[in-house]
Design a protein around this motif. Structure first.
Motif, PDB file in Angstrom:
ATOM      1  N   GLU A   1       0.831  -1.213   0.000  1.00 35.17           N
ATOM      2  CA  GLU A   1       0.000   0.000   0.000  1.00 35.17           C
ATOM      3  C   GLU A   1       0.861   1.256   0.000  1.00 35.17           C
ATOM      4  O   GLU A   1       0.570   2.212  -0.711  1.00 35.17           O
ATOM      5  N   ARG A   2       1.940   1.220   0.799  1.00 37.90           N
ATOM      6  CA  ARG A   2       2.841   2.385   0.870  1.00 37.90           C
ATOM      7  C   ARG A   2       3.508   2.636  -0.471  1.00 37.90           C
ATOM      8  O   ARG A   2       3.681   3.766  -0.887  1.00 37.90           O
TER       9      ARG A   2
ATOM     10  N   GLU B   1       0.981   4.152  -2.795  1.00 39.32           N
ATOM     11  CA  GLU B   1       0.802   5.572  -2.465  1.00 39.32           C
ATOM     12  C   GLU B   1       1.972   6.385  -3.002  1.00 39.32           C
ATOM     13  O   GLU B   1       1.783   7.466  -3.519  1.00 39.32           O
TER      14      GLU B   1
END
Ligand code: NI
Length: 178
Positions: free
Chosen positions: A170-171, A174
């Motif tokens: 997810e990081r 992003e």
């Protein structure tokens, strides 16, 4: 001093056994200073050399740093050896800068006696109790290539590592969109 990048699990250096420091040189002192700065920046209460990609048996910790009213109490430890453990155990919810945002209860001896060299190369021996006992054992584990999740059941460890993998993904996503 410099803030160093912290390795995230799984990583081979986090599984490796660190080697004893033969002589406490300026380079070792510089590493300890960088590790402290990295730990305060993270922020965390302990950091072992493996976590910044160095395989020397050194660690830093400061369990007073979290409380606003407490003075910093940095401890720099070289070549630690556990020379005694209490029969009494204590359980703390542990986390790790190399396993971000994952936590689990780990049971360890409540009091430990540690023999080590300080940053001047002088031999020291002292007792660690409470949170400091948990922290120093967690960091010494790192120097032996052991992570706190290795103290958990396979089921629990796999669950945490799966959640970590998802978080890292997810990081990264992003990051791609930023
Ligand atoms: Ni850790």
């Amino acid at each position: 001093m410099a803030v160093l990048p912290i390795l995230i699990a799984p990583h081979p250096t986090l599984k490796a056994k660190a080697k004893p420091v033969k002589e406490v040189t300026d380079a070792v002192r510089a590493l300890l200073d960088d590790m402290l700065e990295t730990m305060y920046d993270a922020p965390g209460i302990g950091l072992a050399a493996n976590q910044v990609g160095s395989l020397y048996r050194v660690l830093v910790m400061d369990c007073g740093a979290r409380e606003d009213d407490e003075q910093p109490r940095p401890i720099k430890i070289i070549n630690p050896q556990i020379t005694g453990v209490s029969e009494e155990l204590s359980s703390y919810e542990e986390g790790c800068l190399s396993i971000p945002e994952q936590f689990a209860d780990v049971e360890r001896p409540a009091v430990v006696r540690i023999k080590y060299l300080d940053e001047t190369g002088k031999a020291q021996e002292r007792l660690f109790e409470g949170l400091e006992a948990t922290c120093v054992q967690h960091e010494i584990d790192h120097l032996d290539g052991i992570l706190f999740v290795d103290h958990l059941s396979n089921l629990k460890r796999n669950m945490l590592m799966k959640k970590l993998k998802k978080l890292i993904k997810e990081r990264e996503e992003e990051g791609d969109h930023a």
